[in-house]
Enzyme design. Structure first.
Site, PDB file in Angstrom:
ATOM      1  N   GLY A 188      13.469  75.948   5.702  1.00  0.00           N
ATOM      2  CA  GLY A 188      12.609  76.296   4.580  1.00  0.00           C
ATOM      3  C   GLY A 188      11.471  75.314   4.403  1.00  0.00           C
ATOM      4  O   GLY A 188      10.996  74.721   5.372  1.00  0.00           O
ATOM      5  N   VAL A 192      11.679  71.722  -0.759  1.00  0.00           N
ATOM      6  CA  VAL A 192      13.107  71.957  -0.967  1.00  0.00           C
ATOM      7  C   VAL A 192      13.926  71.109  -0.002  1.00  0.00           C
ATOM      8  O   VAL A 192      15.027  70.652  -0.340  1.00  0.00           O
ATOM      9  CB  VAL A 192      13.437  73.458  -0.818  1.00  0.00           C
ATOM     10  CG1 VAL A 192      14.935  73.703  -0.983  1.00  0.00           C
ATOM     11  CG2 VAL A 192      12.645  74.276  -1.827  1.00  0.00           C
ATOM     12  N   GLY A 193      13.380  70.858   1.185  1.00  0.00           N
ATOM     13  CA  GLY A 193      14.075  70.004   2.150  1.00  0.00           C
ATOM     14  C   GLY A 193      14.386  68.626   1.590  1.00  0.00           C
ATOM     15  O   GLY A 193      15.458  68.055   1.834  1.00  0.00           O
ATOM     16  N   GLU A 210      14.939  72.150   9.137  1.00  0.00           N
ATOM     17  CA  GLU A 210      13.948  72.912   9.899  1.00  0.00           C
ATOM     18  C   GLU A 210      12.866  73.345   8.914  1.00  0.00           C
ATOM     19  O   GLU A 210      13.020  74.325   8.182  1.00  0.00           O
ATOM     20  CB  GLU A 210      14.609  74.121  10.568  1.00  0.00           C
ATOM     21  CG  GLU A 210      15.646  73.759  11.611  1.00  0.00           C
ATOM     22  CD  GLU A 210      15.073  72.992  12.786  1.00  0.00           C
ATOM     23  OE1 GLU A 210      13.875  73.182  13.084  1.00  0.00           O
ATOM     24  OE2 GLU A 210      15.805  72.203  13.404  1.00  0.00           O
ATOM     25  N   CYS A 244       6.996  80.080  10.469  1.00  0.00           N
ATOM     26  CA  CYS A 244       6.829  78.630  10.330  1.00  0.00           C
ATOM     27  C   CYS A 244       6.049  78.029  11.495  1.00  0.00           C
ATOM     28  O   CYS A 244       5.429  76.975  11.343  1.00  0.00           O
ATOM     29  CB  CYS A 244       8.189  77.947  10.193  1.00  0.00           C
ATOM     30  SG  CYS A 244       9.279  78.168  11.620  1.00  0.00           S
TER      31      CYS A 244
END
Length: 489
Positions: A188, A192-193, A210, A244
């Site tokens: 994501g 948020v990572g 990722e 992405c």
């Protein structure tokens, strides 16, 4: 006790039975996952169509085909991947067993993404199953139809306790992140990572992140611009730009900007017709929140191609922006939509400088006939991957580790890399209770003579396989000499 906590507890209890240790059990589960994909292909395509407007053929090409390949590879290679891995020894351990033994980590949390809701959620699951782990699967709530289909259908094929699917939004994800896992695999955004990594730190849980970022694409003025723009157009507008590893922006010299715009315009028409809105292979933005975010990024930039939109359908036409600078709004965040800005630079020197002044991207694309130029970009930049003269296709090579670096992520997966990422590579050394005379040099009292022998024995690496080959060659040479000598008599 929350639903999330119960799911994790059941998964851990099931893992502790040891059922996942035998390779036969792992292969059985992988075959069941393969059967799920083949038997439920229509259900998967229908869910993705409702989530992202993607066609059935597009879903097969970008979601399920790659999954099938990953599963079949894991089944074929599992015995090899899971086997003990001999390592080089030193003279002190030459008679010992020294190897690396892959072993399961335990319970893995897999948090999927919405843009490819099946591929990026189930590919890590392939690695988790192959490595002998239990896995809690959390599909993205943004692709709600795919999440519901996964929740309803996957337990019909896989062990429900070892591989539970937990659905829900932010609150459910936060509750999951409070639990202790042995690894967390998140796909994501970088924002948020960071939250995932912060939650994992409370339990010292390792993570694979990722993420994404702004992947640049440099087009050399001396390359085949027609072919380059055709491949860039495909890579950018697949899945309505919600990829992405899509080219985020183009860097090129001012002298070819107009040509690049015209070639991309021509390719958009070829790929998606004069009216992409009615073309079945051109998707939609996932929801209105993302639609508004992408539309706002165009502010202050000149639209060279496209620009049409329809909020009621979350439709944004394939769009090219020109006269963009590093300070433009569209350059402040990952686009993740069908906008392609073009930034002019004086040449490869400025392109490299422009890239290096920003966060490390997930991939760098470069189009050029000049191999020295390509090698220079490799040598003078850093990114999760570098792909020359095409877009996206490095994702299809299972032998290549897929992952980011720095702001674009950490850790990698695909093929054996998935297995290794979700395994503990355990160091094993098995000695014999003899040759104590050699061992005595490490016991006190220490002397200069002992230290000298220790230095020799410890620092001299021995490649046992090479020694065996040399011994075999020596034996063959001796046998040949004997035969020749007998023949000459």
């Amino acid at each position: 006790m929350s639903r999330e906590q119960l799911a994790v507890q059941r998964a851990r209890k099931s893992f502790q039975t040891g059922n996942t240790k035998p390779l036969e059990y792992r292969i059985h589960q992988l075959n069941s996952l393969l059967r799920f994909i083949t038997e439920r292909r229509r259900d998967i395509a229908d869910a993705v169509k409702r989530d992202l407007g993607k066609s059935e053929h597009g879903t097969e090409l970008f979601e399920t085909l790659g999954l099938e390949g990953e599963i079949k590879l894991a089944i074929e290679k599992l015995a090899e991947w899971a086997a003990p891995r001999p390592v080089e020894k030193n003279l002190l351990t030459i008679s010992d067993e020294v190897y690396v033994q892959p072993e399961p980590l335990g319970v893995v949390l897999i948090i999927g993404a919405w843009n490819y809701p099946w591929a990026v959620t189930l590919q890590p699951l392939v690695g988790a199953i192959a490595a002998g782990n239990a896995a809690v699967i959390k599909p993205s709530e943004v692709s709600s139809h795919s999440a519901k289909a996964m929740e309803d259908l996957l337990p019909q094929y896989l062990d429900k306790d070892l591989y539970p699917v937990v659905t829900g939004g932010v609150a459910e994800t936060q509750e999951l992140l409070k639990q202790r896992f042995d690894h967390i695999f998140y796909t994501g955004s970088s924002t948020v990572g960071k939250l995932v990594m912060e939650a994992a730190a409370r339990h010292l849980t390792p993570v694979t992140l990722e993420l994404g970022g702004k992947s640049p694409c440099y087009i050399d003025k001396n390359c085949d611009i027609t072919v380059a723009c055709r491949r860039v157009t495909w890579g950018k507008f697949v899945n309505c730009g919600q990829t992405c590893i899509a080219p985020d922006y183009v860097l090129c010299e001012p002298s070819i900007q107009s040509r690049v715009v015209e070639e991309i315009k021509k390719n958009i028409k070829e790929f998606y017709t004069d009216n992409p809105k009615t073309f079945e292979d051109y998707g939609r933005i996932v929801n209105q929140r993302h639609f508004k975010r992408v539309m706002s990024l165009m502010e202050g930039s000149t639209v060279a191609v496209g620009g049409d939109s329809d909020e009621s359908q979350c439709y944004i036409a394939p769009t090219v922006l020109k006269d963009v600078t590093g300070e433009s709004k569209v350059m402040k965040e990952e686009i993740f939509g069908p906008l392609l800005p073009i930034i002019t630079v004086s040449g490869v020197d400025e392109a490299i400088q422009f890239i290096n002044e920003r966060e490390k991207p997930l991939v760098i694309y470069v189009f050029s006939h000049n191999k020295k130029l390509i090698k220079r970009v490799i040598a003078e930049t850093s990114s999760g991957a570098l792909l020359a003269n095409d877009c996206l296709v490095h994702f299809t090579v299972s032998a290549l580790p897929f992952g980011g670096v720095g702001n674009s992520g950490m850790g990698c997966y695909h093929g054996r890399h998935s297995f290794d990422q979700l395994s503990h590579l355990r160091s094993c050394l098995i000695k014999q209770l003899k040759m104590e005379g050699v061992n005595s040099m490490r016991y006190p009292p220490h002397t200069a003579k002992k230290l000298g022998w220790a230095r020799f024995l410890l620092l001299k690496q021995v490649n046992v396989c090479r020694l065996r080959r040399m011994a075999l060659l020596a034996m063959l040479a001796g046998l040949a000499a004997f035969v020749v000598q007998r023949f000459l008599r």
